[in-house]
Design an enzyme around this catalytic site. Structure first.
Site, PDB file in Angstrom:
ATOM      1  N   ALA A 105       0.810  -1.214   0.000  1.00  0.00           N
ATOM      2  CA  ALA A 105       0.000   0.000   0.000  1.00  0.00           C
ATOM      3  C   ALA A 105       0.849   1.272   0.000  1.00  0.00           C
ATOM      4  O   ALA A 105       0.393   2.309  -0.462  1.00  0.00           O
ATOM      5  CB  ALA A 105      -0.941   0.000   1.186  1.00  0.00           C
ATOM      6  N   THR A 106       2.061   1.200   0.504  1.00  0.00           N
ATOM      7  CA  THR A 106       2.929   2.384   0.433  1.00  0.00           C
ATOM      8  C   THR A 106       3.111   2.769  -1.031  1.00  0.00           C
ATOM      9  O   THR A 106       2.974   3.934  -1.414  1.00  0.00           O
ATOM     10  CB  THR A 106       4.288   2.091   1.103  1.00  0.00           C
ATOM     11  OG1 THR A 106       4.058   1.870   2.492  1.00  0.00           O
ATOM     12  CG2 THR A 106       5.268   3.239   0.920  1.00  0.00           C
ATOM     13  N   ASN A 139      -5.324   3.925  10.865  1.00  0.00           N
ATOM     14  CA  ASN A 139      -4.542   2.783  11.331  1.00  0.00           C
ATOM     15  C   ASN A 139      -4.145   2.869  12.798  1.00  0.00           C
ATOM     16  O   ASN A 139      -3.823   1.867  13.417  1.00  0.00           O
ATOM     17  CB  ASN A 139      -3.284   2.616  10.480  1.00  0.00           C
ATOM     18  CG  ASN A 139      -2.510   3.896  10.320  1.00  0.00           C
ATOM     19  OD1 ASN A 139      -3.036   4.902   9.845  1.00  0.00           O
ATOM     20  ND2 ASN A 139      -1.258   3.895  10.736  1.00  0.00           N
ATOM     21  N   GLN A 141      -6.866  -0.398   6.129  1.00  0.00           N
ATOM     22  CA  GLN A 141      -7.405  -0.916   7.395  1.00  0.00           C
ATOM     23  C   GLN A 141      -8.906  -1.168   7.318  1.00  0.00           C
ATOM     24  O   GLN A 141      -9.510  -1.534   8.321  1.00  0.00           O
ATOM     25  CB  GLN A 141      -7.099   0.068   8.542  1.00  0.00           C
ATOM     26  CG  GLN A 141      -5.623   0.294   8.793  1.00  0.00           C
ATOM     27  CD  GLN A 141      -4.894  -0.917   9.370  1.00  0.00           C
ATOM     28  OE1 GLN A 141      -5.516  -1.891   9.818  1.00  0.00           O
ATOM     29  NE2 GLN A 141      -3.572  -0.874   9.348  1.00  0.00           N
ATOM     30  N   THR A 143       9.087  -7.070 -13.726  1.00  0.00           N
ATOM     31  CA  THR A 143       8.501  -8.412 -13.849  1.00  0.00           C
ATOM     32  C   THR A 143       7.570  -8.684 -12.673  1.00  0.00           C
ATOM     33  O   THR A 143       7.954  -8.502 -11.512  1.00  0.00           O
ATOM     34  CB  THR A 143       9.625  -9.467 -13.897  1.00  0.00           C
ATOM     35  OG1 THR A 143      10.470  -9.135 -14.994  1.00  0.00           O
ATOM     36  CG2 THR A 143       9.071 -10.871 -14.053  1.00  0.00           C
ATOM     37  N   CYS A 190       4.975   1.599  11.616  1.00  0.00           N
ATOM     38  CA  CYS A 190       6.019   2.260  10.844  1.00  0.00           C
ATOM     39  C   CYS A 190       6.564   3.485  11.564  1.00  0.00           C
ATOM     40  O   CYS A 190       7.645   3.944  11.263  1.00  0.00           O
ATOM     41  CB  CYS A 190       5.521   2.635   9.452  1.00  0.00           C
ATOM     42  SG  CYS A 190       3.931   3.407   9.473  1.00  0.00           S
TER      43      CYS A 190
HETATM   44  N1  PLP Z   1      -1.905   2.795   4.812  1.00  0.00           N
HETATM   45  C1  PLP Z   1      -2.294   2.384   6.027  1.00  0.00           C
HETATM   46  C2  PLP Z   1      -3.557   2.928   6.608  1.00  0.00           C
HETATM   47  C3  PLP Z   1      -1.530   1.455   6.733  1.00  0.00           C
HETATM   48  O1  PLP Z   1      -1.932   1.040   7.932  1.00  0.00           O
HETATM   49  C4  PLP Z   1      -0.338   0.958   6.136  1.00  0.00           C
HETATM   50  C5  PLP Z   1       0.538   0.048   6.882  1.00  0.00           C
HETATM   51  O2  PLP Z   1       0.983   0.338   7.959  1.00  0.00           O
HETATM   52  C6  PLP Z   1       0.022   1.405   4.864  1.00  0.00           C
HETATM   53  C7  PLP Z   1      -0.793   2.326   4.232  1.00  0.00           C
HETATM   54  C8  PLP Z   1       1.243   0.888   4.174  1.00  0.00           C
HETATM   55  O3  PLP Z   1       1.057  -0.456   3.784  1.00  0.00           O
HETATM   56  P1  PLP Z   1       2.266  -1.385   3.332  1.00  0.00           P
HETATM   57  O4  PLP Z   1       2.891  -1.902   4.578  1.00  0.00           O
HETATM   58  O5  PLP Z   1       1.630  -2.455   2.502  1.00  0.00           O
HETATM   59  O6  PLP Z   1       3.200  -0.564   2.518  1.00  0.00           O
END
Ligand code: PLP
Length: 383
Positions: free
Chosen positions: A69-70, A149, A179, A237, A322
């Site tokens: 998701a980042t 989150n 989330q 890839t 994070c």
């Molecule tokens: N967005 C939210 C709300 C999250 O909780 C997180 C993860 O902590 C992320 C984005 C990032 O996800 P990923 O760890 O898959 O990069």
């Protein structure tokens, strides 16, 4: 040690682990290759895209696989801003967004874009009115997360999307659904969402996997250029085994959503009650998302509570995973009006469908015991 940090990451389903391992052994072809190995991998990729699309009730061509998701959030925010720069250079987001959205917006600001960061009320909410009032002629994107989150607070995505589509149809709407997917209903088409991010490892899939829904007709400037994979939006890839693992988890999360929410929200309520037993603890979460409880002690460092709970057998989080190694107070709790101490002292407990009722009882007892130990420490400090 019991694991209560599912908002940080989840244990993958055994089926996912087995599928990924099996595919890594047998289906290592590159989906772009023209021979049988490539064709098999291409078929698996196609099927995975169809499964994810079905779970989100969208078209397969609207799914872009990413590394998580980042990356999805970076691609949505920067990809839209760069693509539509000639339309305008103004973005709207909220102060409580995940760093992958917040810092993407900040980076664009340094490049000359203008940013409106919406404040939240003391429960952590933004309103559709606030969003609408922030829109300007040159606004290209609004990015608001569904479930926070750290606190589990839910933003009114349906109302924001409806308002944007009715009054500002050219403004793109991105939602970080990491989330919420698998926990709450998500209706991308009905809610006017143009871009939607989710992550594999938050739904018992694999780490390093995610996807971005890109509504048909929306164009993005790619962040990774090269071989033209993922409809020219994300070169490189494709990791077919992990993508198939993601698709499996996405399907299981969508199918199990109601069961998940029913089981987990009951556990959340038991733990909220255990927290309420100690009047010194302040709840930062409500009964919105089923899987997150967040509380602070205004005079006690989060690390002290975290390590006390760890000694008592429960692994929990301070803030989000994070940012838990950063010394600063939580941006999210500060924005909700919590004092600096309380915002530094947030403990997040998050659940998944792998728990048992007995584990929840043990956690409730651990919180009670932590409370007793903290009272002893408080007495020693203040007597
Ligand atoms: N967005 C939210 C709300 C999250 O909780 C997180 C993860 O902590 C992320 C984005 C990032 O996800 P990923 O760890 O898959 O990069």
């Amino acid at each position: 040690m019991l694991y209560f940090d599912h908002a940080a990451t989840t244990p993958p389903y055994e089926e996912v682990v087995e599928t990924v391992a099996e595919l890594m052994r047998r289906h290592y072809g590159n989906p772009s290759s023209l021979h049988k190995y490539g064709e098999e991998a291409g078929q698996l990729l196609k099927r995975a895209r169809e499964v994810c699309a079905a779970a989100l009730a969208v078209k397969p061509g609207e799914i872009i696989f990413t590394s998580g998701a980042t990356e999805s959030n970076n691609l949505a925010v920067k990809g839209a801003a760069l693509q539509y720069a000639s339309r305008g250079r103004h973005l709207v987001t909220a102060v409580t967004e995940h760093p992958s959205v917040f810092e993407s917006c900040r980076q664009l600001e340094q490049m000359g874009y203008e940013l409106t960061v919406l404040p939240v009320d003391e429960e952590g909410h933004v309103s559709a009115e606030q969003v609408a009032a922030a829109i300007r002629k040159d606004t290209v994107l609004v990015s608001i997360m569904h479930v926070n989150n750290e606190t589990g607070r839910i933003q009114p995505i349906h109302e924001i999307g409806a308002r944007l589509k009715a009054e500002f149809p050219k403004v793109l709407f991105h939602v970080d659904g990491v989330q919420s997917f698998g926990k709450l209903p998500v209706k991308l088409k009905d809610w006017g969402i143009d871009l939607f991010s989710l992550s594999g490892h938050k739904i018992r899939g694999t780490k390093g996997t995610g996807l971005l829904y890109v509504r048909e007709g929306v164009k993005l400037s790619p962040l990774l250029t090269g071989g033209g994979q993922e409809f020219d939006l994300r070169a490189g890839t494709e990791n077919v085994p992990l993508i198939v693992g993601l698709a499996k988890a996405v399907r299981m999360a969508a199918e199990g959503r109601e069961r998940f929410a029913a089981a987990v929200s009951g556990w959340r309520d038991i733990i909220m009650e255990a927290v309420r037993q100690n009047p010194a603890l302040e709840l930062n979460s409500g009964t919105e998302a089923p899987h997150i409880v967040n509380f602070s002690h205004p005079a006690m460092k989060a690390e002290v509570m975290l390590h006390t709970l760890e000694l008592l057998g429960a692994a929990v989080s301070t803030k989000s995973a994070c940012s838990s190694r950063l010394a600063e107070p939580s941006r999210v709790l500060l924005a909700m009006g919590r004092s600096g101490n309380a915002a530094s002292g947030g403990i997040r407990i998050s659940f998944g469908d792998s728990h048992t009722a007995d584990e929840i009882r043990q956690l409730a007892l651990a919180i009670q015991e932590m409370t007793t130990r903290l009272k002893t420490v408080e007495r020693r400090l203040f007597e």
